[in-house]
Each structure stands twice: as C-alpha cells, then as structure tokens.
Enzyme design. Structure first.
Site, PDB file in Angstrom:
ATOM      1  N   PRO A   9       0.739  -1.214   0.065  1.00  0.00           N
ATOM      2  CA  PRO A   9       0.181   0.074   0.061  1.00  0.00           C
ATOM      3  C   PRO A   9       0.851   1.102   0.088  1.00  0.00           C
ATOM      4  CG  PRO A   9      -0.181  -1.297   2.041  1.00  0.00           C
ATOM      5  CD  PRO A   9       0.466  -1.961   1.117  1.00  0.00           C
ATOM      6  N   ASN A  10       0.469   2.220  -1.012  1.00  0.00           N
ATOM      7  CA  ASN A  10       0.847   3.580  -0.767  1.00  0.00           C
ATOM      8  C   ASN A  10       2.230   3.643  -1.745  1.00  0.00           C
ATOM      9  OD1 ASN A  10      -1.334   4.736   0.446  1.00  0.00           O
ATOM     10  ND2 ASN A  10      -0.528   3.862   2.407  1.00  0.00           N
ATOM     11  N   ARG A  17       4.949  12.536  -1.961  1.00  0.00           N
ATOM     12  CA  ARG A  17       4.975  13.354  -0.777  1.00  0.00           C
ATOM     13  C   ARG A  17       5.941  12.635   0.213  1.00  0.00           C
ATOM     14  NH1 ARG A  17       0.834  12.531   2.887  1.00  0.00           N
ATOM     15  NH2 ARG A  17       1.794  14.065   3.906  1.00  0.00           N
ATOM     16  N   TYR A  22      11.024   8.809   1.776  1.00  0.00           N
ATOM     17  CA  TYR A  22      11.007   7.934   0.647  1.00  0.00           C
ATOM     18  C   TYR A  22      11.934   8.456  -0.681  1.00  0.00           C
ATOM     19  CZ  TYR A  22       7.692   5.919   3.828  1.00  0.00           C
ATOM     20  OH  TYR A  22       7.103   5.302   4.939  1.00  0.00           O
ATOM     21  N   ASN A  74       8.102  -5.458  -1.063  1.00  0.00           N
ATOM     22  CA  ASN A  74       7.937  -4.498   0.006  1.00  0.00           C
ATOM     23  C   ASN A  74       6.432  -4.309   0.419  1.00  0.00           C
ATOM     24  OD1 ASN A  74       7.838  -2.154   1.460  1.00  0.00           O
ATOM     25  ND2 ASN A  74       9.059  -0.789   0.132  1.00  0.00           N
ATOM     26  N   ALA A  77       3.105  -0.921   4.991  1.00  0.00           N
ATOM     27  CA  ALA A  77       2.458  -0.799   6.299  1.00  0.00           C
ATOM     28  C   ALA A  77       2.120  -2.348   6.589  1.00  0.00           C
ATOM     29  CB  ALA A  77       1.360   0.089   6.357  1.00  0.00           C
ATOM     30  N   GLU A  98      12.654  -9.238   1.620  1.00  0.00           N
ATOM     31  CA  GLU A  98      11.939  -8.199   2.314  1.00  0.00           C
ATOM     32  C   GLU A  98      12.715  -6.940   1.985  1.00  0.00           C
ATOM     33  OE1 GLU A  98      11.821  -8.084   6.589  1.00  0.00           O
ATOM     34  OE2 GLU A  98      10.207  -6.416   6.508  1.00  0.00           O
ATOM     35  N   HIS A 100      12.833  -2.785   2.245  1.00  0.00           N
ATOM     36  CA  HIS A 100      12.129  -1.323   2.845  1.00  0.00           C
ATOM     37  C   HIS A 100      13.129  -0.193   2.300  1.00  0.00           C
ATOM     38  CE1 HIS A 100       9.152  -3.461   5.136  1.00  0.00           C
ATOM     39  NE2 HIS A 100      10.201  -4.145   5.509  1.00  0.00           N
ATOM     40  N   ARG A 107      12.868   4.403  12.836  1.00  0.00           N
ATOM     41  CA  ARG A 107      11.485   4.944  12.765  1.00  0.00           C
ATOM     42  C   ARG A 107      10.768   4.414  14.175  1.00  0.00           C
ATOM     43  NH1 ARG A 107       9.200   4.912   6.835  1.00  0.00           N
ATOM     44  NH2 ARG A 107       7.947   6.506   8.016  1.00  0.00           N
TER      45      ARG A 107
HETATM   46  O1  CA2 Z   1      10.341   1.883   3.771  1.00  0.00           O
HETATM   47  C1  CA2 Z   1       9.474   1.245   3.072  1.00  0.00           C
HETATM   48  O2  CA2 Z   1       9.801   0.775   2.082  1.00  0.00           O
HETATM   49  C2  CA2 Z   1       8.056   1.038   3.988  1.00  0.00           C
HETATM   50  O3  CA2 Z   1       7.717  -0.337   3.596  1.00  0.00           O
HETATM   51  C3  CA2 Z   1       7.436   1.745   3.227  1.00  0.00           C
HETATM   52  C4  CA2 Z   1       5.803   1.806   3.806  1.00  0.00           C
HETATM   53  C5  CA2 Z   1       5.815   2.072   5.623  1.00  0.00           C
HETATM   54  O4  CA2 Z   1       4.440   1.839   6.171  1.00  0.00           O
HETATM   55  C6  CA2 Z   1       6.762   0.829   6.101  1.00  0.00           C
HETATM   56  O5  CA2 Z   1       6.886   1.090   7.313  1.00  0.00           O
HETATM   57  C7  CA2 Z   1       8.231   1.199   5.456  1.00  0.00           C
HETATM   58  C8  CA2 Z   1       4.947   2.766   3.459  1.00  0.00           C
HETATM   59  C9  CA2 Z   1       5.000   3.304   2.134  1.00  0.00           C
HETATM   60  C10 CA2 Z   1       4.373   4.637   1.987  1.00  0.00           C
HETATM   61  O6  CA2 Z   1       4.854   5.397   0.827  1.00  0.00           O
HETATM   62  C11 CA2 Z   1       4.442   6.867   0.558  1.00  0.00           C
HETATM   63  C12 CA2 Z   1       5.056   7.277  -0.640  1.00  0.00           C
HETATM   64  C13 CA2 Z   1       4.664   8.505  -0.623  1.00  0.00           C
HETATM   65  C14 CA2 Z   1       3.893   9.268   0.205  1.00  0.00           C
HETATM   66  C15 CA2 Z   1       3.772   8.752   1.324  1.00  0.00           C
HETATM   67  C16 CA2 Z   1       4.041   7.362   1.674  1.00  0.00           C
END
Ligand code: CA2
Length: 150
Positions: A9-10, A17, A22, A74, A77, A98, A100, A107
């Site tokens: 997700p996301n 953002r 990221y 990946n 969340a 895995e 990230h 974090r």
């Molecule tokens: O660091 C990573 O790759 C994560 O898997 C990214 C997830 C986060 O929930 C994990 O704890 C770590 C979130 C991805 C969200 O991506 C975004 C992209 C643009 C703006 C906001 C969030």
C-alpha cells in the site's frame, strides 16, 4: 530465471509526498531502475502493486503457479500487521527478500515488527530504490548456488 517485485500500500505514491523519507523518485522510476538492474543480471522481472492485503496474497500465490523463481517484497505498512502475507510467503516456498526503502529500524516503534521477515531469506532496508536491485542480485546469486554475499 524470473523474479516478481511486489509492492504494498501507498508505494504507488512514491515521489509525491514525504520525499525526506522515501526520496523524490516515483513508482515508475522504481520500475525502470529495477527492470534495468534485473536486465543486467539476465533475469526476467514482473511487477505488482496493490493497496489491498488480499490482492497481495493472491499475487504471492499466483507466483507459485507462474513458476516465479524469486520474490522481492515490500509489503509497506502490512509489514507490521499481516500474518496473511507471512503465511502466503511460507505457503509458496519461493525465496523472498523483504525490502524497505527507508531504514525502518530508525523509525517509530510500531515499525519495528515485521511478520513477513520470518519467511524471508533476507531483509534489505534503508537503501532507497537501490535496495530492490540489491535484492535481485542477492536472489540471483542464491539461486545460482553462488555465495550471495551478506
Ligand atoms: O520503507 C519502506 O519501504 C516501507 O515499507 C514503506 C511503507 C511503510 O509503512 C513501512 O513502514 C516502510 C509506506 C509506504 C508509503 O509510501 C509513501 C509514498 C509517498 C508518500 C507517502 C507514503
């Protein structure tokens, strides 16, 4: 040899953002970089992204029927919540790394748990998009029977 890169997700919102966490590169950049990296390794690669836990489980199961050799995952969340993804990776028995983008160790406390990690051959974090290419190189070496180095 073929790999599947699965993003949760996301991750389709990359670059839009939170660039301080990221980076500025987009999901399309991720796909381009990983495709190039896999090309150099001589590995075929496919991509899947979903915001839905069940769809991610389905993609992992489909990898088994498609005879995918390695998965780069990946889970976003869902890393921190999903026993279903852990069970799916265990069920297919496909070597999975895995990944990230951020260094989750640095974090929030709620990001310190990873359910899926127990079924993965390696975890790469905090390497940005390069982590996906490192994961592919690791899997290639592992499947070739070479020393995957760290
Ligand atoms: O660091 C990573 O790759 C994560 O898997 C990214 C997830 C986060 O929930 C994990 O704890 C770590 C979130 C991805 C969200 O991506 C975004 C992209 C643009 C703006 C906001 C969030």
């Amino acid at each position: 040899m073929k790999f599947l890169i699965i993003n949760g997700p996301n991750l389709n919102m990359l670059g839009i953002r939170e660039p301080e966490i990221y980076g500025r590169e987009t999901y399309d950049d991720l796909r381009r970089m990983a495709a190039e990296g896999c090309g150099k390794l001589g590995v075929e690669v496919d991509f899947f992204q979903s915001n839905h836990e069940g769809a991610l489980v389905d993609a992992i199961q489909q990898a088994y029927f498609d005879r995918v050799d390695g998965i780069i995952l990946n889970p976003g969340a869902y890393t921190h919540t999903s026993v279903a993804l852990l069970d799916a990776v265990k069920a297919v028995g496909i070597p999975t790394v895995e990944v990230h983008i951020s260094d989750v160790r640095q974090r929030e406390d709620f990001r310190q748990v990873s359910y899926v990690r127990a079924a993965c051959v390696k975890t790469i974090m905090g390497r940005g998009l390069a982590g996906y290419v490192e994961a592919a190189a690791y899997l290639k070496a592992l499947l070739d029977g070479a020393d995957p180095q760290q």
